[in-house]
Every structure is written in C-alpha cells, then in structure tokens.
Design an enzyme around this catalytic site. Structure first.
Site, PDB file in Angstrom:
ATOM      1  N   TRP A  16     -11.082  13.217   1.741  1.00 28.81           N
ATOM      2  CA  TRP A  16     -10.307  12.488   0.736  1.00 28.81           C
ATOM      3  C   TRP A  16      -9.427  11.509   1.399  1.00 28.81           C
ATOM      4  CZ3 TRP A  16      -4.995  12.377  -0.115  1.00 28.81           C
ATOM      5  CH2 TRP A  16      -4.622  11.590  -1.233  1.00 28.81           C
ATOM      6  N   HIS A  68      -8.160   5.918   5.045  1.00 27.29           N
ATOM      7  CA  HIS A  68      -7.940   7.299   4.643  1.00 27.29           C
ATOM      8  C   HIS A  68      -9.076   8.240   5.033  1.00 27.29           C
ATOM      9  CE1 HIS A  68      -5.617  10.208   2.117  1.00 27.29           C
ATOM     10  NE2 HIS A  68      -4.647   9.414   2.509  1.00 27.29           N
ATOM     11  N   ARG A  80       0.905   7.669  14.251  1.00 25.45           N
ATOM     12  CA  ARG A  80       1.456   7.748  12.906  1.00 25.45           C
ATOM     13  C   ARG A  80       2.134   9.060  12.516  1.00 25.45           C
ATOM     14  NH1 ARG A  80       2.148   5.403   8.804  1.00 25.45           N
ATOM     15  NH2 ARG A  80       0.716   6.412   7.354  1.00 25.45           N
ATOM     16  N   ARG A 139       0.995  -3.046   2.804  1.00 26.24           N
ATOM     17  CA  ARG A 139      -0.271  -2.311   2.856  1.00 26.24           C
ATOM     18  C   ARG A 139      -1.036  -2.618   1.581  1.00 26.24           C
ATOM     19  NH1 ARG A 139      -1.290   4.149   2.398  1.00 26.24           N
ATOM     20  NH2 ARG A 139      -1.223   3.632   0.170  1.00 26.24           N
ATOM     21  N   ASP A 155      -5.330   1.234   4.623  1.00 31.52           N
ATOM     22  CA  ASP A 155      -5.559   2.643   4.946  1.00 31.52           C
ATOM     23  C   ASP A 155      -6.956   3.052   4.473  1.00 31.52           C
ATOM     24  OD1 ASP A 155      -3.435   5.628   4.472  1.00 31.52           O
ATOM     25  OD2 ASP A 155      -5.407   5.370   5.410  1.00 31.52           O
ATOM     26  N   GLU A 191      -5.993   1.786   9.263  1.00 27.96           N
ATOM     27  CA  GLU A 191      -5.489   3.140   9.450  1.00 27.96           C
ATOM     28  C   GLU A 191      -6.525   4.210   9.139  1.00 27.96           C
ATOM     29  OE1 GLU A 191      -2.175   5.863   7.123  1.00 27.96           O
ATOM     30  OE2 GLU A 191      -1.953   3.678   7.158  1.00 27.96           O
ATOM     31  N   GLU A 240      -1.242  10.552  11.085  1.00 29.83           N
ATOM     32  CA  GLU A 240      -0.400  11.194  10.068  1.00 29.83           C
ATOM     33  C   GLU A 240      -0.759  12.650   9.827  1.00 29.83           C
ATOM     34  OE1 GLU A 240      -2.028  10.315   5.667  1.00 29.83           O
ATOM     35  OE2 GLU A 240      -1.311   8.533   6.745  1.00 29.83           O
ATOM     36  N   TYR A 291      -8.282   6.346  -3.558  1.00 30.29           N
ATOM     37  CA  TYR A 291      -7.016   6.606  -2.874  1.00 30.29           C
ATOM     38  C   TYR A 291      -6.133   5.355  -2.845  1.00 30.29           C
ATOM     39  CZ  TYR A 291      -3.392   6.628   0.433  1.00 30.29           C
ATOM     40  OH  TYR A 291      -2.151   6.470   0.952  1.00 30.29           O
ATOM     41  N   GLU A 319       6.525   3.104   7.804  1.00 29.32           N
ATOM     42  CA  GLU A 319       6.045   3.113   6.419  1.00 29.32           C
ATOM     43  C   GLU A 319       7.229   3.440   5.495  1.00 29.32           C
ATOM     44  OE1 GLU A 319       2.606   5.313   3.666  1.00 29.32           O
ATOM     45  OE2 GLU A 319       2.945   5.973   5.734  1.00 29.32           O
TER      46      GLU A 319
HETATM   47  C1  CS2 Z   1      -1.179   8.094   3.162  1.00 30.76           C
HETATM   48  C2  CS2 Z   1      -0.469   9.133   2.396  1.00 30.76           C
HETATM   49  O1  CS2 Z   1       0.846   6.963   3.278  1.00 30.76           O
HETATM   50  C3  CS2 Z   1      -0.238   7.123   3.792  1.00 30.76           C
HETATM   51  O2  CS2 Z   1      -0.599   6.512   4.795  1.00 30.76           O
HETATM   52  O3  CS2 Z   1      -2.186   8.407   3.976  1.00 30.76           O
HETATM   53  O4  CS2 Z   1      -0.257   8.625   1.142  1.00 30.76           O
HETATM   54  C4  CS2 Z   1      -1.161  10.459   2.269  1.00 30.76           C
HETATM   55  O5  CS2 Z   1      -2.266  10.367   1.474  1.00 30.76           O
HETATM   56  C5  CS2 Z   1      -0.194  11.467   1.706  1.00 30.76           C
HETATM   57  O6  CS2 Z   1       0.936  11.514   2.469  1.00 30.76           O
HETATM   58  C6  CS2 Z   1      -0.818  12.850   1.619  1.00 30.76           C
HETATM   59  O7  CS2 Z   1       0.116  13.744   1.228  1.00 30.76           O
HETATM   60 MG    MG Z   2      -2.402   7.070   5.588  1.00 28.50          MG
END
Ligand code: CS2
Ligand code: MG
Length: 414
Positions: A414, A224, A295, A147, A222, A248, A274, A159, A351
């Site tokens: 975020w 995000h 995810r 990634r 990602d 993602e 996620e 991020y 992951e």
């Molecule tokens: C992220 C995470 O791993 C990922 O794909 O989106 O790092 C996410 O930000 C954290 O799990 C938030 O707690």
């Molecule tokens: Mg993520």
C-alpha cells in the site's frame, strides 16, 4: 533526579495519538510521541506493560544508558513497536533534560546550524485542475516546496489524494484538503492498484505541473513502495526532465540492494526510510550511495539519540535528512524533528503536513511556520504541552491504514 511517574496517554482529536509523559520527583515533565499509525494500541501496551514499570526510580539524566537498557535489555531488538516505544522514552528524557537546563532542546544538540527548516507540503488532486488548485493553495500558505500526488485514471482511490469530501477549515480560515490515510473502522479498507496505469500517467502529470508552475519550484513525489526495482528505474528515468527534488519510496526497501538497479538507470534523487526504525536498515543504502535522503522520523526510529546517530552516519556519504512529518507523527514528534533538524549539519528538508486545529488544542505546540520554513520554539525543552482535559474528551477510535490489491486480487504494497 528520579523518574517518578510514566503515563501512557491515548487520545483521538481527529486521529489517534499515543503520548508518553515522564515526570521526575522534582516536577519536571517530558513528552514523547509513540504513535504508530494503525497499530497505536500495540505501542501503548508495550509502554504501559513492559517499559513504564522499568523507568520508575531511574535517573532521568541517563538518556544514553536508558536507550541501551531498553534496546539491548529487551533482547528482542528492532521492529516498529519496540522502536516507537524507545523513541517516546528517549524524546521525553531529552525534553526533561532541556527543561532542567532551561534551554530549547536544539541548544543541547549543538545549537542552531540554520535559521529555519525548509519544509514541503502535500498537494494532491484527483485530476490536473484539482491538483493545480491544491498547489496554489499550498503556495498561498507560504510553502516553498510541494509534494505532488495525483489520482490515476481507472483507479477509485490512490494513496495521497485528498478528496474534497474531507475538506475542512484551517486555523487561518484557509480551506484544507487533508489526506488522512488511516480510516476509522474495525478493519482496513481495500484499495485497488494498477502499476501500468500509474506509470503511464505520472510523467504526464509532472510535465503539466512543471509547465504550469515553472522550473524552480522544488517538487517531490511519493511512490509509496509500489514498484518493482526495474519499474522504479523506469519511472525515475521518465521523470528526469522534470527535475524532481526527490522520488520517495520507489520500491520496498527491505532488500536494500534492490536500489542498485534503480541507481543504475536514473539520476532522479531518491528518498527512503519512513518505515525504517534502526540504523541497520540504512547500511547498504548509505555505504553504496544508493539514496540521497534518509526519511526516518524521531517517533519511529528510536528517538533523538538514535536518529542523530543515523544522520551522523549519513553525513559521511553526503546524504541528507528528509524527516517524515505526516499528521500521524504528533506535534511532539514533529517538535523533536524540528529541534534535531535545526542542529544537524546535513539537514535536507522536513515534511510538514499541518495538524488539525483539534490536534493543536491537545498539544499546543509553539514551533512556528512562516515563509515556508519551520522554526523551533525558544521555550525550554521541546516546546509542546499536553492538555489532559482535551485528551480525555477524545477517546481512542479504531482506525486502520488501507490495504492494496492488484486488479486480479493479489495483495500488493500500500
Ligand atoms: C507518507 C505517509 O507522508 C508520507 O510520506 O508516506 O503519509 C504515510 O503513508 C503515513 O505516515 C502512514 O501512516
Ligand atoms: Mg512517504
């Protein structure tokens, strides 16, 4: 076989974890991960105040009935706190059932469908030389899929970009650039975001990475949750030449139909889920073929019982698993994902952000990572322990995920 104790264990070996330990009257113990980053104490309280008392005296073998009891019986269904609490109970009961059967958990889930799980690691850099270093570091550790997260010119912190400031040394002596999103403190730090700067920058970065590492290396990115549907469509299209494994969380997906516009404009594979915690969060995304990878993590989507159901549903649409595995999913949650990923027919990728040595000291996981693949432990159950002495030596510390504001101060995702 009755549940005789239910302990909610909160510890912070480098980062906060909430772990549920259920023990039966004949001495079998099971673990479940209930860590919800930045909201840990809410789940701990939900478990200790409202769930643990309900479990004492229940038959530990009744996994499905206990799931329904906690989901329907709560009346107030769904939501990250409730589903993380149910996930911990469910996982602990599966751990116990597999120990009673004296089998590794994946055997109870139908046995192995593959010899190991392809994983991806987190490479990042504030600029290209940094990023290339980080990718080489991960390839040297054996990762076969990467990634890629990058700094954005003009933005202080973004991020997914680890700063060499928090470099550490791993168990193998390797340098580690861990990006731990939750920052210790009484309130969240605030980051600044500029979508146009990001959209201008990311295609050039992926082009450079492809140029440097060639066409074969599976690359993931990602977003995000930061783009509108049309911005996401634009990015997906602009990245098509770089043949991503997946893009993602391109846009917040509460409104699942937003992905129709993205799908309309790009063939870049999409991964979402996620922050999803029930099967309902996926209905349109699956039935309209709007994503390619689901995810959700075992720890956040109601446990093994619920996530297996989600993947069975996904399989109808040839959608694969891409289970969330950052360090805020504990080794208990990761072990559960590895067992599930070993058994399901539609595994895609897992992951794997490696936990710190301090975390391993607490949980002593026995899954293995070799040649870019994770393999489940062959020990009965999940193959993870919990060291009480280490746990007590690392009390909870307040830590929050950052919040994000646009250049004009507007709150953003975020
Ligand atoms: C992220 C995470 O791993 C990922 O794909 O989106 O790092 C996410 O930000 C954290 O799990 C938030 O707690
Ligand atoms: Mg993520």
């Amino acid at each position: 076989m009755q549940i005789s104790t239910a302990e909610v264990l909160v510890s912070s070996p480098g980062r906060n974890f909430v772990t549920l330990r259920l023990t039966t009257d004949d001495g079998f113990a099971g673990l479940g991960d209930a860590t919800l980053n930045g909201r840990e104490l809410a789940v701990a309280a939900y478990l200790s105040e409202h769930v643990a008392p309900l479990l004492i005296g229940r038959d530990a073998h009744l996994i499905e009935d206990t799931w329904q009891y906690l989901y329907r019986g709560a009346y107030w269904r769904r939501g990250p706190v409730t589903m993380a609490a149910i996930a911990a109970v469910d996982t602990a009961l599966w751990d116990i059932k597999a120990k009673v059967a004296d089998l590794p958990l994946y055997q109870l889930l139908g046995g192995a469908s593959r010899s190991g799980l392809l994983v991806y690691g987190h490479a990042s850099g504030k600029d290209l030389p940094d990023l290339f270093d980080s990718i080489r570091e991960h390839l040297a550790q054996g990762y076969r899929a990467i990634r890629v997260q990058t700094g954005v010119p003009g933005l202080h912190s973004v991020y997914g970009v680890a700063s060499s400031a928090n470099a550490s040394v791993g168990e193998g002596g390797e340098r580690r650039y861990d990006y731990e999103p939750a920052r210790a403190g009484a309130i969240p730090v605030e980051e600044t975001w500029d979508t146009r700067a990001y959209l201008r920058h990311v295609p050039a970065v992926l082009e450079a990475v492809r140029g440097e590492f060639g066409p074969q290396l599976p690359l993931l990115h990602d977003v995000h949750h930061r783009l509108t549907p049309i911005q996401a469509a634009k990015l997906g299209k602009s990245l098509e030449p770089y043949d991503l494994f997946w893009l993602e969380d391109v846009t917040p997906a509460e409104n699942q139909s937003a992905l129709r516009l993205v799908r309309q404009h790009t063939t870049t594979p999409l991964a979402i889920g996620e922050v999803f915690n029930t099967i309902w969060d996926y209905r349109e995304l699956f039935e309209e073929q709007l994503i390619d990878y689901a995810r959700s993590a075992v720890s956040h989507a109601g446990g093994i019982t619920a996530l297996r159901r989600i993947f069975d549903y996904a399989a109808i649409y040839q959608i694969k698993s891409g289970v969330h595995g950052p360090t805020d999913v504990s080794p208990v949650g990761l072990a559960a994902a590895i067992h599930l990923g070993t058994a399901i027919p539609n595994f895609g990728i897992q992951e794997y952000m490696r936990h710190s040595p301090a975390t391993h000291e607490l949980f002593r996981p026995s899954y293995t990572f070799a040649d870019g693949m994770l393999a489940p432990s062959e020990a009965p159950g999940l193959g993870v322990d919990y060291d009480d002495a280490v746990g007590q030596a690392h009390p909870y510390r307040a830590a929050y995920l950052p919040v994000n504001r646009l250049l004009d101060g507007t709150m953003h995702d975020w």
